[in-house]
Enzyme design. Structure first.
Site, PDB file in Angstrom:
ATOM      1  N   HIS B  58      -4.195 -10.405  -6.672  1.00 25.72           N
ATOM      2  CA  HIS B  58      -4.215  -9.695  -7.924  1.00 25.72           C
ATOM      3  C   HIS B  58      -3.935 -10.239  -9.032  1.00 25.72           C
ATOM      4  CE1 HIS B  58      -4.714  -5.433  -5.424  1.00 25.72           C
ATOM      5  NE2 HIS B  58      -3.630  -5.259  -4.819  1.00 25.72           N
ATOM      6  N   GLN B  61      -0.545  -9.179 -11.699  1.00 17.45           N
ATOM      7  CA  GLN B  61       0.936  -9.039 -10.984  1.00 17.45           C
ATOM      8  C   GLN B  61       1.393 -10.638 -10.929  1.00 17.45           C
ATOM      9  OE1 GLN B  61       0.604  -6.995  -7.122  1.00 17.45           O
ATOM     10  NE2 GLN B  61      -0.890  -5.518  -8.293  1.00 17.45           N
ATOM     11  N   ARG B  82       5.115   0.679  -7.645  1.00 20.23           N
ATOM     12  CA  ARG B  82       3.681   0.999  -8.159  1.00 20.23           C
ATOM     13  C   ARG B  82       3.863   1.022  -9.567  1.00 20.23           C
ATOM     14  NH1 ARG B  82      -1.182   4.912  -5.636  1.00 20.23           N
ATOM     15  NH2 ARG B  82       0.451   6.128  -6.377  1.00 20.23           N
ATOM     16  N   TYR B 121      -9.209  -4.523  -9.772  1.00 18.48           N
ATOM     17  CA  TYR B 121      -9.906  -2.951 -10.324  1.00 18.48           C
ATOM     18  C   TYR B 121      -9.077  -2.847 -11.892  1.00 18.48           C
ATOM     19  CZ  TYR B 121      -4.564  -3.171  -8.592  1.00 18.48           C
ATOM     20  OH  TYR B 121      -2.892  -3.080  -9.063  1.00 18.48           O
ATOM     21  N   HIS B 207     -11.076   0.926  -3.028  1.00 18.90           N
ATOM     22  CA  HIS B 207      -9.713   0.809  -3.270  1.00 18.90           C
ATOM     23  C   HIS B 207      -9.029   1.234  -1.851  1.00 18.90           C
ATOM     24  CE1 HIS B 207      -5.470   1.388  -3.969  1.00 18.90           C
ATOM     25  NE2 HIS B 207      -5.808   0.409  -4.822  1.00 18.90           N
ATOM     26  N   ARG B 210      -6.862   6.816   0.239  1.00 17.38           N
ATOM     27  CA  ARG B 210      -6.627   7.509  -1.028  1.00 17.38           C
ATOM     28  C   ARG B 210      -7.100   7.413  -2.162  1.00 17.38           C
ATOM     29  NH1 ARG B 210      -2.515   2.847  -0.920  1.00 17.38           N
ATOM     30  NH2 ARG B 210      -2.301   3.127  -2.708  1.00 17.38           N
ATOM     31  N   HIS B 232      -8.109  -1.485   1.011  1.00 12.19           N
ATOM     32  CA  HIS B 232      -6.481  -1.820   1.468  1.00 12.19           C
ATOM     33  C   HIS B 232      -6.371  -0.483   2.316  1.00 12.19           C
ATOM     34  CE1 HIS B 232      -5.477  -3.111  -3.037  1.00 12.19           C
ATOM     35  NE2 HIS B 232      -5.102  -4.553  -2.059  1.00 12.19           N
ATOM     36  N   GLU B 235      -1.309   0.532   4.552  1.00 18.02           N
ATOM     37  CA  GLU B 235      -0.492  -0.439   4.010  1.00 18.02           C
ATOM     38  C   GLU B 235       1.547   0.351   4.560  1.00 18.02           C
ATOM     39  OE1 GLU B 235      -0.553  -1.708  -0.129  1.00 18.02           O
ATOM     40  OE2 GLU B 235       1.072  -3.146   0.456  1.00 18.02           O
ATOM     41  N   HIS B 269      -3.728  -5.933   4.516  1.00 23.18           N
ATOM     42  CA  HIS B 269      -2.709  -5.493   5.084  1.00 23.18           C
ATOM     43  C   HIS B 269      -2.914  -4.285   7.034  1.00 23.18           C
ATOM     44  CE1 HIS B 269      -1.165  -5.848   0.547  1.00 23.18           C
ATOM     45  NE2 HIS B 269      -1.763  -4.505   0.751  1.00 23.18           N
ATOM     46  N   ASP B 320      -1.715 -11.904  -2.757  1.00 29.85           N
ATOM     47  CA  ASP B 320      -1.495 -10.066  -3.408  1.00 29.85           C
ATOM     48  C   ASP B 320      -1.485  -9.917  -4.409  1.00 29.85           C
ATOM     49  OD1 ASP B 320      -1.739  -7.104  -3.719  1.00 29.85           O
ATOM     50  OD2 ASP B 320      -0.528  -7.344  -1.673  1.00 29.85           O
TER      51      ASP B 320
END
Lengths: 452, 452
Positions: B58, B61, B82, B121, B207, B210, B232, B235, B269, B320
């Site tokens: 990502h 980040q 997060r 994303y 993604h 969830r 993902h 994780e 992960h 990541d």
């Protein structure tokens, strides 16, 4: 000799201070005053931190870094790695050790360590007999420290036996072994060997409970006479099992049984502990000498730092096997190992606090105590050991205060160091040790001769 | 365009070869021949390895690296981190993202990664509405890849909901959300956005379980049409608990239930698995996308790599969160986390083998598979992605063969890189990215504006 330094920003016991003027007399901080310009002051940009003590090093092992990463025929462990190490040191001369130690120390300085406690057990000649100059190897360490400028606490190691029992020393251990008389002379001559290393000091290091008896431990305490005493303890589960089998006590229990463990003591690793043992170390004021990178590399296990810190225990970090050298690497691995075990973040800091700052402050205090020297803070009476971070490093851009330390430790593989001073003397400029070329060239020549 | 390169030593599928001549046509290896001198060949000293793919990033980040290291008021975890991340991305423009991604990619190249799978994303404008140019953010990533030269697999992310249930998206997630129609258009326009990035490709990334329903997963598989699919999974322990509460299945069980998991898949992960789940992933040919540094930083937990490797599972590594960037850092942390858990060494290699070599070879194969590009080996038909190690680096001195890789990964904080080529083009010289100054200056300006 008087120097006046003008730090753009520095971390003092009172917190971050901008435009801090520091007067240094003969390598020691004589005055700390904020914002009072002084003529002739040398300005130092960026954020300056107190230099970090490295509380545990076997310098010669830098020469075998990476050579133990071939998996053995069977199961690989600390004990198989130790065989590789014994073979590596088999032929080392004092000249070899000096060259390798100088390389390790130069890397330490570049990585933010301004002092080292050298846990020194390679004493004798290749056939196991003492050198004509009993302290020949100690002298090699002293020369490496002098050449590179790192602050030195030399810890001659008392190594009596091969294991609990006692077991006789193995062939691989022949260069370490001393009886008490010879060790007393070795300590005396080692103390003389460091006499001209600026501000160096010494202590003693009974190697481990498997390598000395309770009587040896008492003898070592007497010899230390108030100076630092370091010992390897509870690094491996096998050591715990062997201790229990030998005397019904776990290593730390046995240590507290036979010695007056206090703030002069540094317990290296102390990985495999019960809560009660950890509490007892914390209450004693002894320093837990953590070596997170080496402990990961050797598969030792994870020290319960989160619990120990909550009990007010003192800890510092050491680069131990020197497989990788740097302040950021050690502090980060300490925190990360806690996180991996606990599946939580921010393990080594109080709620609301900066993790990097908490790690740094704690390791300064514990490291200074373990080294037995007046270091670890930008304050009057302390040695003028400074690590300046590169304000232009991209991991630090637009950060201020604690966030600089967080990013320096977690967002950069190595501490982004621009300049390092030890006892006021600048030994790292623009991130490079001032004798880097010379030291590296000699190291490379020695390594080629050893490994070819 | 034809190039001929003469490697002093290179690692090929047949092992180490000295004086290897490689002909490159339009960025692809056209011929590999040992020891046959060719006129006009450019000689490359040191040991050259196939460039490592980074299978999970990502990029944006990188801009918040270190900012999540302040412990929260209560317990700190992935979930509190997060929130910091959501706040950081709140105001980012496509220009900001391009500047930060270029910095991250330049650091990847310097750290030995020659390809990246960007799990992308951050799609929409600050108010959550799509940009006029729906793929504006994808274009920013494409531009950063083009500017730095890193090989790109762009993975637009399908993010439908805030959590199992479904839960509606939170305010912090507004910039990620797409319905299926919009996502199909986004994928199409993203594919066009990378058209002029050399050899770039794309895939899709639902993604997480969830954030998408089983129907969304089927939709994403259709869209991918044989290209890489990344997700993902498992994780965090909370995710496992939520999945069990939602449908009675653990995340990996649920994934295998609703999708045809095969070698096109990369499961990012996959930390919290039963042995049966791990075996199932290994048997499927899907790649386990491990992000060891980030997983340590976020307190995720330890993937059972030793078990997975024994079952013949494919794995690769990703940077990541980009809190720290580099091949050595990731592979070392993967091995060290196994050692800390198992209290044994040499976890990721067979008995008698080099740990560094085993880690490197495995991560090449898994990373190439996950990126869906012809990379990961010095062999005909593969992209000419090369990472040359600095033969004069002190951690490598007097080492040869596998020992060079062991020392490069374990005895040096970062991979000691001298030169990096991607598609034949030299993008890192003397360890520095060729556009380092420009990229860094723009990154610093963006960061100052964001954090001030």
């Amino acid at each position: 000799m008087t120097q006046t330094l003008h730090f753009a920003e520095a971390l003092t016991p009172e917190g971050f201070q901008r435009d801090l003027f520091v007067r240094v007399e003969d390598g020691v901080i004589a005055e700390v005053g904020a914002g009072r310009p002084q003529a002739g002051a040398e300005r130092i940009a960026g954020l300056t931190l107190p230099g970090m003590p490295n509380l545990h090093s076997h310098a010669f092992q830098r020469g075998m870094a990476g050579l133990g990463e071939r998996r053995g025929a069977g199961d690989d462990s600390f004990w198989t790695w130790r065989e590789v190490m014994y073979r590596f040191l088999d032929r080392l001369t004092p000249e070899d050790v000096q060259a390798i130690a100088a390389q390790a120390y130069a890397e330490m300085l570049e990585g933010g360590f301004t002092a080292v406690a050298e846990f020194h057990y390679l004493h004798h000649d290749v056939d196991g007999r003492p050198y004509g100059d009993l302290a020949a190897m100690a002298r090699a360490i002293a020369e490496a420290a002098k050449e590179t400028g790192v602050g030195l606490t030399l810890l001659p190691v008392l190594y009596r036996q091969g294991g609990f029992g006692p077991q006789p020393p193995t062939q691989g251990q022949r260069r370490f072994i001393c009886d008490r008389d010879r060790f007393a002379r070795l300590v005396e001559e080692s103390a003389r060997a460091i006499a001209d290393v600026p501000d160096a000091t010494w202590g003693v290091a009974p190697h481990s409970l498997r390598a000395v008896t309770p009587e040896d431990l008492a003898f070592a305490e007497d010899l230390a006479a108030g100076r630092p005493i370091h010992i390897h303890v509870a690094e491996q589960e096998k050591e715990v099992a062997d201790s229990l089998a030998h005397n019904g006590l776990r290593p730390v229990e046995a240590l507290f049984e036979s010695a007056s463990v206090n703030a002069r003591w540094c317990l290296i690793h102390a990985t495999h502990l019960t809560h009660a043992e950890r509490d007892r170390i914390a209450a004693s004021g002894a320093v837990a000498g953590l070596c997170p990178v080496t402990e990961a590399n050797l598969g030792d296990g994870i020290f319960d730092g989160a619990h120990f810190r909550e009990r007010g225990g003192f800890f510092g970090v050491g680069s131990d096997s020197n497989v990788e050298i740097g302040v950021a690497q050690e502090l980060r691995m300490l925190e990360y190992s806690q996180r991996l075990r606990d599946r939580r973040r921010g393990r080594m800091a109080d709620a609301g606090a900066s993790v990097g700052r908490a790690l740094y402050d704690n390791a300064l205090a514990g490291g200074a105590r373990a080294c037995g020297r007046s270091i670890g803070a930008i304050a009057v009476g302390r040695r003028a050991d400074f690590v300046t971070l590169d304000a232009n490093h991209l991991a630090l851009v637009a950060r201020s205060g604690d966030a600089v330390i967080d990013s320096a430790l977690f967002a950069s593989s190595a501490l982004p160091v621009s300049e390092v001073r030890v006892g006021g003397r600048c030994v790292v400029k623009n991130g490079r040790h001032i004798a880097k070329e010379t030291v590296a060239k000699r190291f490379a020549a020695v390594m080629r001769a050893l490994l070819d």
